[in-house]
Design a protein around this motif. Structure first.
Motif, PDB file in Angstrom:
ATOM      1  N   THR A 139       0.843  -1.208   0.000  1.00 48.52           N
ATOM      2  CA  THR A 139       0.000   0.000   0.000  1.00 48.52           C
ATOM      3  C   THR A 139       0.873   1.251   0.000  1.00 48.52           C
ATOM      4  O   THR A 139       0.640   2.206  -0.753  1.00 48.52           O
ATOM      5  CB  THR A 139      -0.915   0.001   1.246  1.00 48.52           C
ATOM      6  OG1 THR A 139      -1.657  -1.211   1.249  1.00 48.52           O
ATOM      7  CG2 THR A 139      -1.872   1.165   1.235  1.00 48.52           C
ATOM      8  N   ALA A 195      -2.143   0.712  -8.069  1.00 53.32           N
ATOM      9  CA  ALA A 195      -3.374   0.462  -7.311  1.00 53.32           C
ATOM     10  C   ALA A 195      -4.484   1.278  -7.956  1.00 53.32           C
ATOM     11  O   ALA A 195      -4.232   2.360  -8.490  1.00 53.32           O
ATOM     12  CB  ALA A 195      -3.202   0.874  -5.855  1.00 53.32           C
ATOM     13  N   ASP A 196      -5.689   0.768  -7.892  1.00 56.36           N
ATOM     14  CA  ASP A 196      -6.842   1.496  -8.407  1.00 56.36           C
ATOM     15  C   ASP A 196      -7.344   2.418  -7.300  1.00 56.36           C
ATOM     16  O   ASP A 196      -7.945   1.966  -6.326  1.00 56.36           O
ATOM     17  CB  ASP A 196      -7.929   0.501  -8.824  1.00 56.36           C
ATOM     18  CG  ASP A 196      -9.140   1.203  -9.429  1.00 56.36           C
ATOM     19  OD1 ASP A 196      -9.194   2.456  -9.387  1.00 56.36           O
ATOM     20  OD2 ASP A 196     -10.020   0.501  -9.938  1.00 56.36           O
ATOM     21  N   MET A 206      -8.876  -3.960  -3.261  1.00 53.15           N
ATOM     22  CA  MET A 206      -7.498  -4.435  -3.418  1.00 53.15           C
ATOM     23  C   MET A 206      -6.917  -4.790  -2.042  1.00 53.15           C
ATOM     24  O   MET A 206      -6.223  -5.799  -1.892  1.00 53.15           O
ATOM     25  CB  MET A 206      -6.634  -3.371  -4.093  1.00 53.15           C
ATOM     26  CG  MET A 206      -5.231  -3.856  -4.413  1.00 53.15           C
ATOM     27  SD  MET A 206      -4.126  -2.516  -4.822  1.00 53.15           S
ATOM     28  CE  MET A 206      -3.782  -1.843  -3.208  1.00 53.15           C
ATOM     29  N   ASN A 249      -5.364  -8.362  -0.871  1.00 51.37           N
ATOM     30  CA  ASN A 249      -4.020  -8.494  -0.286  1.00 51.37           C
ATOM     31  C   ASN A 249      -4.093  -9.044   1.136  1.00 51.37           C
ATOM     32  O   ASN A 249      -3.231  -9.830   1.549  1.00 51.37           O
ATOM     33  CB  ASN A 249      -3.294  -7.142  -0.290  1.00 51.37           C
ATOM     34  CG  ASN A 249      -2.979  -6.679  -1.705  1.00 51.37           C
ATOM     35  OD1 ASN A 249      -3.044  -7.475  -2.646  1.00 51.37           O
ATOM     36  ND2 ASN A 249      -2.651  -5.417  -1.853  1.00 51.37           N
ATOM     37  N   MET A 307      -6.818  -7.842  -9.992  1.00 52.07           N
ATOM     38  CA  MET A 307      -7.882  -6.912  -9.649  1.00 52.07           C
ATOM     39  C   MET A 307      -8.634  -6.392 -10.867  1.00 52.07           C
ATOM     40  O   MET A 307      -9.373  -5.420 -10.770  1.00 52.07           O
ATOM     41  CB  MET A 307      -7.310  -5.719  -8.846  1.00 52.07           C
ATOM     42  CG  MET A 307      -6.636  -6.097  -7.531  1.00 52.07           C
ATOM     43  SD  MET A 307      -7.550  -7.312  -6.548  1.00 52.07           S
ATOM     44  CE  MET A 307      -9.107  -6.489  -6.286  1.00 52.07           C
ATOM     45  N   THR A 314      -1.659  -4.496 -10.730  1.00 56.89           N
ATOM     46  CA  THR A 314      -1.516  -3.787  -9.448  1.00 56.89           C
ATOM     47  C   THR A 314      -0.510  -4.536  -8.574  1.00 56.89           C
ATOM     48  O   THR A 314      -0.034  -5.613  -8.937  1.00 56.89           O
ATOM     49  CB  THR A 314      -2.855  -3.713  -8.668  1.00 56.89           C
ATOM     50  OG1 THR A 314      -3.217  -5.043  -8.277  1.00 56.89           O
ATOM     51  CG2 THR A 314      -3.968  -3.088  -9.472  1.00 56.89           C
ATOM     52  N   SER A 327      -1.132  -6.270  -6.202  1.00 57.89           N
ATOM     53  CA  SER A 327      -1.689  -7.582  -5.860  1.00 57.89           C
ATOM     54  C   SER A 327      -1.142  -8.688  -6.758  1.00 57.89           C
ATOM     55  O   SER A 327      -1.072  -9.852  -6.340  1.00 57.89           O
ATOM     56  CB  SER A 327      -3.224  -7.570  -6.009  1.00 57.89           C
ATOM     57  OG  SER A 327      -3.789  -6.639  -5.138  1.00 57.89           O
TER      58      SER A 327
END
Ligand SMILES: N[C@@H](CCC(=O)N[C@@H](CS)C(=O)NCC(=O)O)C(=O)O
Length: 205
Positions: A70, A82-83, A93, A97, A148, A153, A155
């Motif tokens: 993050t 990341a979205d 997300m 995770n 995602m 991302t 993830s």
């Protein structure tokens, strides 16, 4: 400069991949888990939990892959890891995770790395429990083409750590887990991931 404490091929690879994908200014410090370096007073002063990863930042040390991912995504917005288009997308997300860190990782870790190693029925039960978690990702949590959805991302690198372990252990069957296998191939083909593998002295599996 950021400093990542990692162990080759271990879950810290998720944070390593994120840093590389982000184009972050970072260096890596290897912690040899077999030599128990994670339990030395020097390392315990960095992460009292005695596990990798740990990320030393200007503000202090961050632990836990989910938090490090993050942090990396939010401090490198230009990398679009990341979205952040809505609170819901970002939280989804984090949910993925968190599932990897709190559910898939412990299940796979128990099946593969329990000390002392599990035997017969206990080993089979642990393997079955791990397969249930992989199945949940394959059938429900994985959105496709990336974990995602449309965009890569943090993830994706995180998931690839555990699909690598599963493939290496021979239980991520391509017919039973087609999405996870295809995903792992695509993650490992990414230039950033190839750079991470080379830096950790590993190859694609
Ligand atoms: N939830 C933690 C798990 C960290 C973890 O268990 N790391 C393992 C490697 S995958 C470790 O360093 N194990 C060493 C030990 O338990 O002594 C995270 O995602 O950061």
């Amino acid at each position: 400069m950021l400093k990542l404490y990692y162990s080759p091929g271990a879950c810290a690879m998720a944070s390593h991949i994120a840093l590389e994908e982000a184009g972050a200014d970072y260096e890596i410090v290897k912690i040899d888990l077999r030599a128990r370096q994670q339990k030395t007073p020097e390392y315990l002063a960095i992460n009292p939990a005695g596990v990798t990863p740990a990320l030393a930042t200007e503000q202090g040390v961050l632990t836990e892959n989910a938090a490090i991912l993050t942090f990396v995504a939010q401090t490198h917005p230009e990398a679009k890891l990341a979205d952040t288009s809505s609170a819901f997308a970002f939280a989804r997300m984090l949910a993925f995770n968190s599932f990897l860190g709190a559910s898939l990782h412990p299940a796979v870790g128990r099946a593969l790395f329990a000390k002392p190693p599990l035997e017969s029925e206990a080993k089979e039960a642990a393997l079955e429990a791990a397969l249930v978690k992989y199945r949940l990702v394959e059938d429900h949590l994985f959105q496709g083409p990336w974990a995602m959805g449309e965009a890569y991302t943090v993830s994706d690198g995180y998931l690839s750590v555990f699909t690598r372990w599963g493939r290496q252990a021979g239980f991520l069957d391509k017919e039973r887990f087609p999405k996870l296998n295809d995903h792992l191939d695509r993650v490992q083909a990414r230039p950033a991931v190839q750079a991470v593998l080379a830096a950790e002295g590993l190859s694609a599996v």
